[in-house]
Scaffold this active site. Structure first.
Site, short mmCIF file in Angstrom:
data_model
loop_
_atom_site.label_atom_id
_atom_site.label_comp_id
_atom_site.label_asym_id
_atom_site.label_seq_id
_atom_site.Cartn_x
_atom_site.Cartn_y
_atom_site.Cartn_z
N HIS A 1 85.36 -8.28 19.89
CA HIS A 1 84.74 -7.63 21.07
C HIS A 1 83.24 -7.58 20.83
CE1 HIS A 1 84.81 -4.34 24.31
NE2 HIS A 1 83.54 -4.60 24.05
N HIS B 1 79.16 -8.06 22.70
CA HIS B 1 78.25 -8.29 23.83
C HIS B 1 77.05 -9.09 23.32
CE1 HIS B 1 80.20 -5.30 26.50
NE2 HIS B 1 80.52 -4.73 25.34
N LYS C 1 89.02 -9.74 30.94
CA LYS C 1 88.59 -8.38 30.64
C LYS C 1 88.74 -7.47 31.86
CE LYS C 1 86.60 -4.91 28.68
NZ LYS C 1 85.77 -4.62 27.54
N HIS D 1 89.18 -2.13 28.96
CA HIS D 1 88.34 -0.95 28.73
C HIS D 1 89.15 0.25 29.21
CE1 HIS D 1 84.39 1.20 28.33
NE2 HIS D 1 85.14 2.08 28.98
N HIS E 1 88.16 -1.08 21.70
CA HIS E 1 87.39 0.04 21.14
C HIS E 1 88.10 1.38 21.29
CE1 HIS E 1 86.25 0.08 25.35
NE2 HIS E 1 85.34 -0.85 25.21
N ASP F 1 82.15 -4.21 19.32
CA ASP F 1 81.50 -3.72 20.55
C ASP F 1 80.00 -3.59 20.34
OD1 ASP F 1 81.31 -3.01 23.19
OD2 ASP F 1 81.96 -0.94 22.90
O1 DOR Z 1 78.90 1.47 25.07
C1 DOR Z 1 79.22 0.49 25.74
N1 DOR Z 1 78.33 -0.48 26.00
N2 DOR Z 1 80.46 0.41 26.21
C2 DOR Z 1 80.82 -0.56 27.06
O2 DOR Z 1 81.95 -0.58 27.47
C3 DOR Z 1 79.83 -1.55 27.55
C4 DOR Z 1 78.75 -1.70 26.60
C5 DOR Z 1 77.57 -2.45 27.14
O3 DOR Z 1 77.76 -3.47 27.80
O4 DOR Z 1 76.44 -2.04 26.89
ZN ZN Z 2 82.10 -3.49 25.01
#
Ligand code: DOR
Ligand code: ZN
Length: 350
Positions: free
Chosen positions: A18, A20, A104, A141, A179, A252
């Protein structure tokens, strides 16, 4: 006899289930931080606009590969952002062609860039049924968005109100609860016999809600789902170190510039790509379970996704505390690195 002190540990190269990576200058800045230690990662699709179709995912994958510095190896495993208009045929094609690994599900409004997510879960039934047929996992999520539900209860409520009904109607759907932050989620995963797994982040193994709110507010610890009380953190650590194949690492790691974190309404997200392996080694070492780190970070994830574990390895070494930078510089501005609040003696040997 005192237990043998381990100061070197070689494990299969870990994967991040997971992650970003964002896009543009931010992607360029953060990608090396993950590619340095991780072989593969499940890439979150919550860009603006989101990665909805197979064509979007293929184009995003190409941008990620173009941003990878020479000499680094990394395989992005793409996800499609589920909307109420998602076409089941496009999802099936993306899976068959190897473009998308998973879909997702963001409940609409649950978190960063989730406005195009799902409000009416009946509208996505055809997609979920197709996914169950072809064995494509749904990454979830798991938080309700009902404003009447306390933010600390939103994960537990999601399990009862949304996830249980979805899994009852589509028992063959393979689901990853992303998460997880609560004992409730850990118990729910443990109690189900098949088609359910969970990722756990690095930071949720380390912080509880006091770290965010007691003695001053610490925006860099704020993420969603928000960290809960200590008993939940302990449950997450127990799950992570247990060796149970249904729990694996999804950092995450979610970079936001300091300017976007430190404002009147700051963004949710903890950036931990750079020091995650050091933090995890510290957590597993403290629990005297370093022997289970490989299962959590390198074996259980590929097993759930039906992929081979990495043939490559990394070696973690214990020594003097490592000085990580407080933030990394990206073309968009500085991004603060997760501070575990204790010295990190473990580092990945280069
Ligand atoms: O804390 C988070 N940040 N939780 C999420 O689900 C998305 C993520 C983000 O894209 O910044
Ligand atoms: Zn995330």
């Amino acid at each position: 006899m005192s237990p043998k002190i381990i100061d070197r540990l070689t494990i299969r190269r870990p994967d991040d289930w997971h992650l970003h990576l964002r896009d543009g200058a931010m992607l360029q800045g953060v990608l090396p931080e993950s590619a340095r230690h991780f072989g593969r990662a499940i890439i979150m699709p919550n860009l603006v606009p989101p990665v909805v179709t197979a064509a979007h995912a293929a184009a995003y994958r190409d941008r990620i590969m173009a941003a990878l510095p020479d000499g680094m190896a990394f395989q992005p495993l793409m996800t499609l952002y589920l909307t109420e208009d998602t076409d089941p045929a496009d999802v099936a094609r993306a899976h068959a062609d190897g473009i998308a690994t998973a879909v997702k599900l963001y409940p609409a409004g649950a978190t960063t860039n989730s406005a195009s997510g799902v409000a009416d879960f009946d509208k996505v039934r055809p997609v979920l049924e197709t996914m169950a047929e072809i064995g494509m996992p749904l990454c979830v999520h798991g938080e309700v968005t009902d404003p009447d539900i306390d933010i600390f209860d939103r994960e537990a409520a999601f399990i009862d109100k949304v996830l249980k009904p979805i899994r009852k109607k589509t028992p063959d759907l393979r689901v990853v609860m992303e998460h997880v932050t609560t004992q409730n989620a850990v118990d729910y995963v443990r109690d189900s016999s098949k088609n359910l797994a969970a990722t756990i982040t690095t930071h949720h193994l380390i912080i509880n809600r006091n770290h965010i709110l007691a003695g001053g507010i610490r925006p860099h610890y704020y993420c969603l789902p928000v960290a809960k009380r200590e008993k939940h953190r302990v449950a997450l650590v127990q799950a992570a170190i247990s060796g149970d194949k249904r729990f694996f690492l999804g950092t995450d790691s979610a970079p936001h510039t300091d300017a976007r974190k430190l404002q009147e309404c700051g963004c949710a997200g903890v950036f931990s790509a750079t020091n995650t392996m050091s933090c995890l080694a510290e957590v597993f070492d403290a629990a005297r379970k370093l022997s289970q780190l490989e299962a959590f970070a390198s074996l259980n994830g590929p097993a759930f996704y039906g992929l081979p574990a990495s043939e490559d390895t990394i070696t973690l070494v214990r020594g003097a505390p490592v000085d990580y930078p407080a933030h990394i510089d990206t073309g968009e501005g500085p991004v603060t690195l997760f501070n575990p609040g204790f010295p990190l003696h473990w580092h990945v040997e280069t």
